[in-house]
Design a protein around this motif. Sequence first.
Motif, mmCIF file in Angstrom:
data_model
loop_
_atom_site.group_PDB
_atom_site.id
_atom_site.type_symbol
_atom_site.label_atom_id
_atom_site.label_comp_id
_atom_site.label_asym_id
_atom_site.label_seq_id
_atom_site.Cartn_x
_atom_site.Cartn_y
_atom_site.Cartn_z
ATOM 1 N N CYS A 1 2.319 -11.070 -2.809
ATOM 2 C CA CYS A 1 2.119 -10.115 -3.881
ATOM 3 C C CYS A 1 0.794 -9.365 -3.714
ATOM 4 C CB CYS A 1 2.126 -10.819 -5.211
ATOM 5 S SG CYS A 1 3.666 -11.674 -5.591
ATOM 6 N N ASP A 2 0.538 -8.841 -2.509
ATOM 7 C CA ASP A 2 -0.744 -8.203 -2.235
ATOM 8 C C ASP A 2 -0.629 -6.715 -1.941
ATOM 9 O OD1 ASP A 2 -2.094 -10.693 -2.451
ATOM 10 O OD2 ASP A 2 -1.508 -11.192 -0.399
ATOM 11 N N ALA A 3 0.593 -6.176 -1.913
ATOM 12 C CA ALA A 3 0.758 -4.764 -1.558
ATOM 13 C C ALA A 3 0.173 -3.838 -2.611
ATOM 14 C CB ALA A 3 2.239 -4.446 -1.345
ATOM 15 N N GLY A 4 -0.006 -4.327 -3.835
ATOM 16 C CA GLY A 4 -0.564 -3.492 -4.885
ATOM 17 C C GLY A 4 -2.061 -3.599 -5.030
ATOM 18 N N ASN A 5 -2.732 -4.319 -4.119
ATOM 19 C CA ASN A 5 -4.174 -4.526 -4.257
ATOM 20 C C ASN A 5 -4.963 -3.229 -4.183
ATOM 21 O OD1 ASN A 5 -3.754 -7.235 -4.554
ATOM 22 N ND2 ASN A 5 -4.436 -7.802 -2.495
ATOM 23 N N GLY A 6 -4.550 -2.323 -3.301
ATOM 24 C CA GLY A 6 -5.262 -1.049 -3.194
ATOM 25 C C GLY A 6 -5.186 -0.260 -4.479
ATOM 26 N N LEU A 7 -3.986 -0.184 -5.077
ATOM 27 C CA LEU A 7 -3.833 0.536 -6.337
ATOM 28 C C LEU A 7 -4.565 -0.189 -7.465
ATOM 29 C CD1 LEU A 7 -2.526 2.944 -7.737
ATOM 30 C CD2 LEU A 7 -0.527 1.517 -8.183
ATOM 31 N N ARG A 8 -4.503 -1.523 -7.467
ATOM 32 C CA ARG A 8 -5.209 -2.299 -8.497
ATOM 33 C C ARG A 8 -6.704 -2.015 -8.437
ATOM 34 N NH1 ARG A 8 -3.475 -6.876 -7.161
ATOM 35 N NH2 ARG A 8 -1.862 -7.114 -8.756
ATOM 36 N N ALA A 9 -7.244 -1.915 -7.226
ATOM 37 C CA ALA A 9 -8.673 -1.649 -7.083
ATOM 38 C C ALA A 9 -9.037 -0.264 -7.590
ATOM 39 C CB ALA A 9 -9.075 -1.805 -5.619
ATOM 40 N N VAL A 10 -8.202 0.722 -7.294
ATOM 41 C CA VAL A 10 -8.478 2.090 -7.729
ATOM 42 C C VAL A 10 -8.352 2.226 -9.244
ATOM 43 C CG1 VAL A 10 -7.658 4.477 -7.578
ATOM 44 C CG2 VAL A 10 -7.820 3.092 -5.517
ATOM 45 N N LEU A 11 -7.403 1.509 -9.850
ATOM 46 C CA LEU A 11 -7.164 1.632 -11.289
ATOM 47 C C LEU A 11 -8.135 0.803 -12.122
ATOM 48 C CD1 LEU A 11 -3.254 1.600 -11.465
ATOM 49 C CD2 LEU A 11 -4.800 3.554 -11.589
ATOM 50 N N GLY A 12 -8.929 -0.047 -11.519
ATOM 51 C CA GLY A 12 -9.915 -0.794 -12.277
ATOM 52 C C GLY A 12 -9.278 -1.869 -13.138
ATOM 53 N N GLY A 13 -9.509 -1.827 -14.462
ATOM 54 C CA GLY A 13 -9.037 -2.876 -15.359
ATOM 55 C C GLY A 13 -7.621 -2.725 -15.828
ATOM 56 N N VAL A 14 -6.835 -1.819 -15.248
ATOM 57 C CA VAL A 14 -5.449 -1.623 -15.667
ATOM 58 C C VAL A 14 -4.604 -2.810 -15.201
ATOM 59 C CG1 VAL A 14 -3.423 -0.134 -15.423
ATOM 60 C CG2 VAL A 14 -5.703 0.875 -15.572
ATOM 61 N N PRO A 15 -3.735 -3.348 -16.071
ATOM 62 C CA PRO A 15 -2.841 -4.433 -15.628
ATOM 63 C C PRO A 15 -1.882 -3.936 -14.548
ATOM 64 C CG PRO A 15 -2.901 -4.272 -18.029
ATOM 65 C CD PRO A 15 -3.575 -3.046 -17.506
ATOM 66 N N VAL A 16 -1.969 -4.501 -13.360
ATOM 67 C CA VAL A 16 -1.112 -4.131 -12.235
ATOM 68 C C VAL A 16 -0.434 -5.384 -11.714
ATOM 69 C CG1 VAL A 16 -1.020 -3.179 -9.900
ATOM 70 C CG2 VAL A 16 -2.589 -2.194 -11.583
ATOM 71 N N ARG A 17 0.885 -5.333 -11.597
ATOM 72 C CA ARG A 17 1.628 -6.463 -11.052
ATOM 73 C C ARG A 17 2.577 -5.929 -9.983
ATOM 74 N NH1 ARG A 17 5.291 -10.795 -14.450
ATOM 75 N NH2 ARG A 17 3.297 -11.878 -14.638
ATOM 76 N N GLN A 18 2.733 -6.694 -8.904
ATOM 77 C CA GLN A 18 3.659 -6.292 -7.855
ATOM 78 C C GLN A 18 5.017 -6.930 -8.079
ATOM 79 O OE1 GLN A 18 2.459 -6.950 -3.784
ATOM 80 N NE2 GLN A 18 4.478 -6.403 -2.974
ATOM 81 N N PHE A 19 6.043 -6.149 -7.837
ATOM 82 C CA PHE A 19 7.421 -6.627 -7.906
ATOM 83 C C PHE A 19 7.693 -7.586 -6.750
ATOM 84 C CE2 PHE A 19 11.663 -5.922 -6.054
ATOM 85 C CZ PHE A 19 12.460 -6.431 -7.074
ATOM 86 N N SER A 20 8.433 -8.664 -7.043
ATOM 87 C CA SER A 20 8.868 -9.599 -6.016
ATOM 88 C C SER A 20 10.354 -9.419 -5.768
ATOM 89 C CB SER A 20 8.590 -11.047 -6.444
ATOM 90 O OG SER A 20 9.247 -11.957 -5.576
ATOM 91 N N TYR A 21 10.732 -9.247 -4.512
ATOM 92 C CA TYR A 21 12.150 -9.096 -4.183
ATOM 93 C C TYR A 21 12.934 -10.381 -4.449
ATOM 94 C CZ TYR A 21 11.815 -4.448 -2.108
ATOM 95 O OH TYR A 21 11.660 -3.092 -1.920
ATOM 96 N N ILE A 22 12.244 -11.527 -4.519
ATOM 97 C CA ILE A 22 12.931 -12.792 -4.822
ATOM 98 C C ILE A 22 13.133 -12.966 -6.319
ATOM 99 C CG2 ILE A 22 12.687 -15.306 -4.737
ATOM 100 C CD1 ILE A 22 11.379 -15.031 -2.050
ATOM 101 N N GLY A 23 12.153 -12.566 -7.121
ATOM 102 C CA GLY A 23 12.282 -12.683 -8.564
ATOM 103 C C GLY A 23 11.060 -13.340 -9.183
ATOM 104 N N LEU A 24 11.211 -13.842 -10.415
ATOM 105 C CA LEU A 24 10.134 -14.489 -11.157
ATOM 106 C C LEU A 24 10.333 -15.991 -11.160
ATOM 107 C CD1 LEU A 24 9.992 -12.096 -14.258
ATOM 108 C CD2 LEU A 24 8.579 -11.996 -12.182
ATOM 109 N N ASP A 25 9.208 -16.724 -11.231
ATOM 110 C CA ASP A 25 9.314 -18.181 -11.321
ATOM 111 C C ASP A 25 9.501 -18.596 -12.785
ATOM 112 O OD1 ASP A 25 6.833 -17.958 -12.540
ATOM 113 O OD2 ASP A 25 5.707 -18.649 -10.793
#
Length: 564
Positions: free
Chosen positions: A316-340
């Motif tokens: 779940c690291d592909a969104g790290n670049g966007l998370r860094a640019v957006l600062g304190g905005v809640p950012v979560r990456q989608f998992s192709y497997i699903g949620l635990d």
Amino acid sequence: MRAGSSAGGFFRHRGLILVAAGGAVAEAGFLTLVAPAARPVAPQVTALPVLAAYHDLRWLFADSGSWLGFAAIVTAALLVRSAMDTALLRLAWPRELAAPRLSRAFWSCLALTSLAWLLLLPAVTLTFGVALLPFSWPFLAALPIMLGIAIALSHGGVIVAWWRRLPPLRAVLWLLASFGALSAAAAVVAHLGTVAALGVAAITGLVNARAWYGLAGIASRLQPRAPESVPARLIFGLPFAPLAALMVLALMLGVVRLMFTGTIELPLGTAAPVAANVAASGVSGGAETGSSGTTALGAVVSDAVLVVGGWGSSCCDAGNGLRAVLGGVPVRQFSYIGLDAKGRPVRSGPEADDLPLPVLGDRIAAQLEKLHEITGRPVDVVAESEGTLGVYAMLDRHPSLPIGSIALLSPIVEPGQLSYTRGQDGASVSEYALNTLNHLVAGMSPYGPSGAQHLISSVSEFGARYFDAVAGARGKSLRWLAVVPLADAVTLPVCGLPPNVVVVPAFHGGLLGDGAVLPMVSAFLAGRSAAPSGQDEGGLRVAAEVITGAAVAWRMPDTRSDCP
């Protein structure tokens, strides 16, 4: 004097000009009635033999049902193509010299067309795959294969015993000139009305006739010489032209293998500079709860963000670049497997991406609703490549989701332009060829032995429906941005680009880590202009439209009636 004589000699071949130009106009006129968007390929019907064979094979693949029916159509097309090439060759032959015997010319052209179809099959299969799942990488592989084979066989069917020799340089130059003229004609025809398009087809047919005349002149001056010694006869009896064409396929397979192993690397993104810039500015990664975030550019984003990676991405690291640019905005990456069990995305590798579109759309919807439940905010979606297909499916199957804005990076535009055409026995030649090629490439890749089997099959069944629904009323009710790499212009429809489409100088994929793209996405999510800074956006849009028009000449014929 020699040039003037050559030009005068060409214009005395009125039969050649009439057949070459008339054939191009006839196909363009017919396509105007049944499939106007396919007119850019019409001039290729009277092109040099290998280019004409590529033209025919794409039409055969466009409607390839059962094996029995396909075999019958292929046989008929082979005879017609061989007869047409024979007629053009004899009409182009210098009048002062005896033309090759009709039977010998026919069998030579038939052998060339059969060999060309066999060798061009992987390229046409890739091209069919691009019409089914439009992104640039398969096309960028198919075009060099096609052109390399065409160069190796540029003298085929014309020069006596052409298979025993490599093409003369002048034959290669005539083929390249013809390829350029056909590409330019396609780029022009795609934007013209009927009368002007027929005029361009006639002019391109005239260029085809000149190429035939030049090739026939080369052939008439080449007299075969029988080698005197036995070793020389053995060596010069080898099929050099087919072997050279096979080397093109082997070279391309080797390049693909080296790319998968990392030996050859392409500039797909600049994630490191993004992280470095953010670290220097003191912006930390965002959490999934909290107040409205302030981006690194100072803009306020009040929504949560769900990042959907493309094919080959890992969670779940592909969104790290966007998370860094957006600062304190809640950012979560989608998992192709699903949620635990705790509602968190399950970590996954690149082999988890082969999902049918309905399943993919449902999983994105479930994870979007979960993020909305956690944060209490509308959710913006930032999707890349295969992720954009999942977004189309999600929007069509779940129309009431709490969505804010949608940013599509390297979007798959108009999937399912063609789909598998099944015969009465349920078989499909195009499906079998594409599945075989998919498994061959998957065997060299890190994405699992099935490759994109489930994804490709579901795009054939659902892709066009989901995209059309989003391109209609549902899409108009959403605020969206599409960032299109310039390389993907080879797959775009010839319809012009909407104002909320931005073209960037990049290859397909990797934009989630691109330091020039993420600030644009950040500004868009904050409700500001997403215009790129320091780039000639107008020039890139013009370049994209020119590339699209030229590429149409070598894609599957476009049988649609409307733009998306």
